[in-house]
Motif scaffolding. Sequence first.
Motif, PDB file in Angstrom:
ATOM      1  N   GLU A 316       0.944  -1.222  -0.035  1.00 47.37           N
ATOM      2  CA  GLU A 316      -0.068   0.109   0.050  1.00 47.37           C
ATOM      3  C   GLU A 316       0.934   1.181  -0.070  1.00 47.37           C
ATOM      4  OE1 GLU A 316      -3.418   0.297  -0.207  1.00 47.37           O
ATOM      5  OE2 GLU A 316      -3.673  -1.952  -0.177  1.00 47.37           O
ATOM      6  N   ILE A 317       1.864   1.263   0.940  1.00 49.03           N
ATOM      7  CA  ILE A 317       2.745   2.372   0.909  1.00 49.03           C
ATOM      8  C   ILE A 317       3.557   2.534  -0.162  1.00 49.03           C
ATOM      9  CG2 ILE A 317       4.716   3.416   2.175  1.00 49.03           C
ATOM     10  CD1 ILE A 317       1.956   3.504   3.698  1.00 49.03           C
ATOM     11  N   ALA A 318       4.190   1.668  -1.017  1.00 49.44           N
ATOM     12  CA  ALA A 318       4.924   1.548  -2.095  1.00 49.44           C
ATOM     13  C   ALA A 318       3.930   1.999  -3.008  1.00 49.44           C
ATOM     14  CB  ALA A 318       5.452   0.232  -2.483  1.00 49.44           C
ATOM     15  N   SER A 319       2.811   1.469  -3.412  1.00 48.10           N
ATOM     16  CA  SER A 319       2.105   1.993  -4.465  1.00 48.10           C
ATOM     17  C   SER A 319       1.489   3.414  -4.215  1.00 48.10           C
ATOM     18  CB  SER A 319       0.987   1.107  -4.691  1.00 48.10           C
ATOM     19  OG  SER A 319      -0.246   1.192  -3.646  1.00 48.10           O
ATOM     20  N   ALA A 320       1.336   3.814  -3.041  1.00 53.11           N
ATOM     21  CA  ALA A 320       0.995   5.305  -2.770  1.00 53.11           C
ATOM     22  C   ALA A 320       2.165   6.261  -3.005  1.00 53.11           C
ATOM     23  CB  ALA A 320       0.656   5.612  -1.490  1.00 53.11           C
ATOM     24  N   ARG A 321       3.239   5.785  -2.707  1.00 51.37           N
ATOM     25  CA  ARG A 321       4.493   6.780  -3.073  1.00 51.37           C
ATOM     26  C   ARG A 321       4.647   6.838  -4.404  1.00 51.37           C
ATOM     27  NH1 ARG A 321       8.164   3.370   1.039  1.00 51.37           N
ATOM     28  NH2 ARG A 321       7.796   4.530   2.960  1.00 51.37           N
ATOM     29  N   ALA A 322       4.581   5.664  -5.332  1.00 49.37           N
ATOM     30  CA  ALA A 322       4.886   5.921  -6.608  1.00 49.37           C
ATOM     31  C   ALA A 322       3.521   6.896  -7.254  1.00 49.37           C
ATOM     32  CB  ALA A 322       4.536   4.279  -7.330  1.00 49.37           C
ATOM     33  N   GLN A 323       2.564   6.548  -6.795  1.00 50.86           N
ATOM     34  CA  GLN A 323       1.342   7.315  -7.549  1.00 50.86           C
ATOM     35  C   GLN A 323       1.423   8.882  -6.967  1.00 50.86           C
ATOM     36  OE1 GLN A 323      -1.745   4.556  -6.385  1.00 50.86           O
ATOM     37  NE2 GLN A 323      -2.529   4.819  -8.278  1.00 50.86           N
ATOM     38  N   VAL A 324       1.912   9.101  -5.977  1.00 49.23           N
ATOM     39  CA  VAL A 324       2.325  10.726  -5.787  1.00 49.23           C
ATOM     40  C   VAL A 324       3.092  11.196  -6.653  1.00 49.23           C
ATOM     41  CG1 VAL A 324       3.047  12.275  -3.974  1.00 49.23           C
ATOM     42  CG2 VAL A 324       1.682  10.495  -3.346  1.00 49.23           C
ATOM     43  N   ILE A 325       4.197  10.532  -7.122  1.00 52.76           N
ATOM     44  CA  ILE A 325       5.191  10.919  -8.148  1.00 52.76           C
ATOM     45  C   ILE A 325       4.613  10.947  -9.630  1.00 52.76           C
ATOM     46  CG2 ILE A 325       7.365  10.744  -8.864  1.00 52.76           C
ATOM     47  CD1 ILE A 325       7.284  11.723  -6.206  1.00 52.76           C
ATOM     48  N   THR A 326       4.361   9.781  -9.832  1.00 56.54           N
ATOM     49  CA  THR A 326       3.519   9.671 -11.351  1.00 56.54           C
ATOM     50  C   THR A 326       2.430  10.547 -11.688  1.00 56.54           C
ATOM     51  OG1 THR A 326       2.383   7.685 -11.117  1.00 56.54           O
ATOM     52  CG2 THR A 326       4.596   7.281 -11.607  1.00 56.54           C
ATOM     53  N   SER A 327       1.352  10.791 -10.706  1.00 59.74           N
ATOM     54  CA  SER A 327       0.229  11.689 -10.988  1.00 59.74           C
ATOM     55  C   SER A 327       0.747  12.686 -11.248  1.00 59.74           C
ATOM     56  CB  SER A 327      -0.529  11.428  -9.785  1.00 59.74           C
ATOM     57  OG  SER A 327      -1.206  10.113  -9.539  1.00 59.74           O
ATOM     58  N   ALA A 363      -4.500   9.800 -13.178  1.00 59.37           N
ATOM     59  CA  ALA A 363      -4.090  10.361 -12.026  1.00 59.37           C
ATOM     60  C   ALA A 363      -5.335  10.635 -11.137  1.00 59.37           C
ATOM     61  CB  ALA A 363      -3.396  11.403 -12.235  1.00 59.37           C
ATOM     62  N   SER A 364      -6.480  10.616 -11.678  1.00 59.09           N
ATOM     63  CA  SER A 364      -7.541  11.067 -11.255  1.00 59.09           C
ATOM     64  C   SER A 364      -8.404   9.934 -10.139  1.00 59.09           C
ATOM     65  CB  SER A 364      -8.503  11.938 -12.080  1.00 59.09           C
ATOM     66  OG  SER A 364      -7.940  13.084 -12.406  1.00 59.09           O
ATOM     67  N   HIS A 365      -8.003   8.888 -10.635  1.00 60.46           N
ATOM     68  CA  HIS A 365      -8.886   7.782 -10.116  1.00 60.46           C
ATOM     69  C   HIS A 365      -9.138   7.691  -8.770  1.00 60.46           C
ATOM     70  CE1 HIS A 365      -9.063   6.356 -14.092  1.00 60.46           C
ATOM     71  NE2 HIS A 365      -8.260   5.651 -14.379  1.00 60.46           N
ATOM     72  N   ASN A 366      -7.994   7.940  -8.041  1.00 62.06           N
ATOM     73  CA  ASN A 366      -7.861   7.804  -6.706  1.00 62.06           C
ATOM     74  C   ASN A 366      -6.918   8.996  -6.214  1.00 62.06           C
ATOM     75  OD1 ASN A 366      -7.408   4.462  -7.064  1.00 62.06           O
ATOM     76  ND2 ASN A 366      -9.275   5.232  -6.273  1.00 62.06           N
ATOM     77  N   PRO A 367      -7.602  10.058  -5.705  1.00 62.32           N
ATOM     78  CA  PRO A 367      -6.687  11.249  -5.509  1.00 62.32           C
ATOM     79  C   PRO A 367      -5.494  11.070  -4.483  1.00 62.32           C
ATOM     80  CG  PRO A 367      -8.876  11.567  -4.805  1.00 62.32           C
ATOM     81  CD  PRO A 367      -8.952  10.196  -4.941  1.00 62.32           C
ATOM     82  N   TRP A 368      -4.316  11.576  -5.480  1.00 58.82           N
ATOM     83  CA  TRP A 368      -2.957  11.342  -4.817  1.00 58.82           C
ATOM     84  C   TRP A 368      -2.731  11.943  -3.645  1.00 58.82           C
ATOM     85  CZ3 TRP A 368       0.150  15.223  -3.916  1.00 58.82           C
ATOM     86  CH2 TRP A 368       0.100  16.386  -4.723  1.00 58.82           C
ATOM     87  N   VAL A 369      -3.372  13.135  -3.106  1.00 59.60           N
ATOM     88  CA  VAL A 369      -3.291  13.772  -2.024  1.00 59.60           C
ATOM     89  C   VAL A 369      -3.553  13.117  -0.793  1.00 59.60           C
ATOM     90  CG1 VAL A 369      -3.612  16.254  -3.124  1.00 59.60           C
ATOM     91  CG2 VAL A 369      -5.726  15.215  -2.177  1.00 59.60           C
ATOM     92  N   TYR A 370      -4.701  12.214  -1.010  1.00 59.73           N
ATOM     93  CA  TYR A 370      -5.004  11.267   0.430  1.00 59.73           C
ATOM     94  C   TYR A 370      -3.991  10.509   0.340  1.00 59.73           C
ATOM     95  CZ  TYR A 370      -9.673  13.286  -0.186  1.00 59.73           C
ATOM     96  OH  TYR A 370     -10.692  14.190  -0.229  1.00 59.73           O
ATOM     97  N   LYS A 371      -3.285   9.821  -0.560  1.00 59.33           N
ATOM     98  CA  LYS A 371      -2.490   8.943  -0.569  1.00 59.33           C
ATOM     99  C   LYS A 371      -1.117   9.751   0.163  1.00 59.33           C
ATOM    100  CE  LYS A 371      -3.965   6.087  -4.261  1.00 59.33           C
ATOM    101  NZ  LYS A 371      -3.932   5.546  -5.237  1.00 59.33           N
ATOM    102  N   ALA A 372      -0.773  10.793  -0.324  1.00 58.83           N
ATOM    103  CA  ALA A 372       0.587  11.631   0.511  1.00 58.83           C
ATOM    104  C   ALA A 372       0.055  11.543   1.944  1.00 58.83           C
ATOM    105  CB  ALA A 372       0.675  12.640  -0.318  1.00 58.83           C
ATOM    106  N   LYS A 373      -1.257  12.009   2.300  1.00 57.36           N
ATOM    107  CA  LYS A 373      -1.559  12.144   3.524  1.00 57.36           C
ATOM    108  C   LYS A 373      -1.114  10.470   4.423  1.00 57.36           C
ATOM    109  CE  LYS A 373      -5.157  11.183   5.230  1.00 57.36           C
ATOM    110  NZ  LYS A 373      -5.979  10.000   5.719  1.00 57.36           N
ATOM    111  N   GLU A 374      -1.516   9.502   3.840  1.00 56.63           N
ATOM    112  CA  GLU A 374      -1.412   8.407   4.616  1.00 56.63           C
ATOM    113  C   GLU A 374       0.055   7.884   4.429  1.00 56.63           C
ATOM    114  OE1 GLU A 374      -3.967   5.120   2.998  1.00 56.63           O
ATOM    115  OE2 GLU A 374      -5.313   5.791   4.411  1.00 56.63           O
ATOM    116  N   ILE A 375       0.706   8.377   3.555  1.00 53.41           N
ATOM    117  CA  ILE A 375       2.227   8.121   3.564  1.00 53.41           C
ATOM    118  C   ILE A 375       3.065   8.733   4.938  1.00 53.41           C
ATOM    119  CG2 ILE A 375       4.472   8.192   2.532  1.00 53.41           C
ATOM    120  CD1 ILE A 375       2.915   8.076  -0.099  1.00 53.41           C
ATOM    121  N   GLY A 376       2.490   9.924   4.946  1.00 48.48           N
ATOM    122  CA  GLY A 376       2.872  10.824   5.968  1.00 48.48           C
ATOM    123  C   GLY A 376       2.419  10.251   7.538  1.00 48.48           C
ATOM    124  N   ASP A 377       1.536   9.791   7.488  1.00 53.36           N
ATOM    125  CA  ASP A 377       0.869   9.370   8.841  1.00 53.36           C
ATOM    126  C   ASP A 377       1.449   7.936   9.001  1.00 53.36           C
ATOM    127  OD1 ASP A 377      -0.870   9.414  10.958  1.00 53.36           O
ATOM    128  OD2 ASP A 377      -2.786   8.680  10.067  1.00 53.36           O
TER     129      ASP A 377
END
Length: 428
Positions: A316-327, A363-377
């Motif tokens: 989950e964390i790895a995919s979120a990190r990647a999507q923050v960048i690629t998005s 990039a709009s499928h699942n908002p990357w901003v929420y993923k960035a928040k989850e990574i930080g948390d």
Amino acid sequence: MTTIAELRARFSPILETVAAGTLDREQERSLPVDAVRALAEAGFGTVRIPVEQGGLGATIPQLTALLIDLAAADSNLPQIWRGHIAFVEDILVTPHTEFRERWLEKILGGAVIGNAWSEIGSVERGAFGTSITVEGEAAEVTGRKFYTTGSIFADYSDTLVQAADGSQHIAVVPLDQPAVTISDDWDGFGQQLTGTGTIIYDGARLESRDVIPFEDRFGYQTAVYQLVLVAVHAGIAAAVEADAVAAVAARTRTYSHGNADRVRQDPQILQVVGEISAVSHAAAALADQVAQAVQAAHDATAARSEDARSAVIETEIASARAQVITSRLVPEAATRLFDALGASAVRRSTALDRHWRNARTVASHNPWVYKAKEIGDWEVNGTPPGFQWGIGTVTSSAQESAGQVADRSAEASGERASEPSEAQPVGV
């Protein structure tokens, strides 16, 4: 052992044909029905099934490399196969032995699986309006789904349903029946050919043995769905790079205020191409990094390891990190393409705008901003990412239900996962 070279040799002729028709399909809004069927006949649907069971035996990183190649040819196609890929991954590790054997046989026989999970409208978050009734050996599904990526091309659809008692299940619904209506009414400005539209089930029939509890779904499911999207982004970036290189190399006209008599020798233009190339290769590297994490989660889940939950969290964390960048970077690279070219590049006949439209849509499928928040948390507080993704209206009962789902998910030690978000041209 299967190698990526062998897999590429098998599918490259089809990918060449796919790439040759991409521009026409884009301009005519023609669904890639023939391309999907050609891939199915070549065994694309069996890529992850072990060789000893009749499949091609690819690892998840090898599959990801193929998906990037496919996305570079036509970014719609990997997304079309997204639901099938997730379904196969589930049957590889499912505890339901009879279900696994039955569906392995069907997929090895060429069956293609679509997706029908998400619903739009006023449905409460965490609940579904698509219902199932089971009587003996038969079952019926009634309801409406949207973001049903891949199903218009498929033989069956992997459908999330809810029983009268509120329990949720996976129902694999045969699509070739009068009680099923599929519409190509996806009206997004990008990824237009994924068939991400509406399915209406009006008492669609299936066998009860093709219904399993949703809570038994494989734990790294969400990461698999997101891995496909990362691969799509990487493929789009590769296509942008290829188009930039070809167009710059071929240009003979240059501006009076440029830096060279040939565009291919202009240092500012070469810088732009270099930046695009960097994004392309970085996206591919990120996709492989996520694929390695997903492979580890598969291995741990298949072995029923006590490390399965931590492996699922890492995916989950790895995919979120990647999507923050690629998005962010892939749509930017698709825009930078035009900085390297002249006004002729914006003509509709080139359809170069499809790269940005497709990348922005992914990039709009699942908002990357929420993923960035989850990574930080996770990094700061050690809070595991959520596994129950959903969208809808919220009531107090829905909030309580969501909390109960999260608790059950934690108890399952990563061996179950959750719904991909509404934006699923996820489509799956």
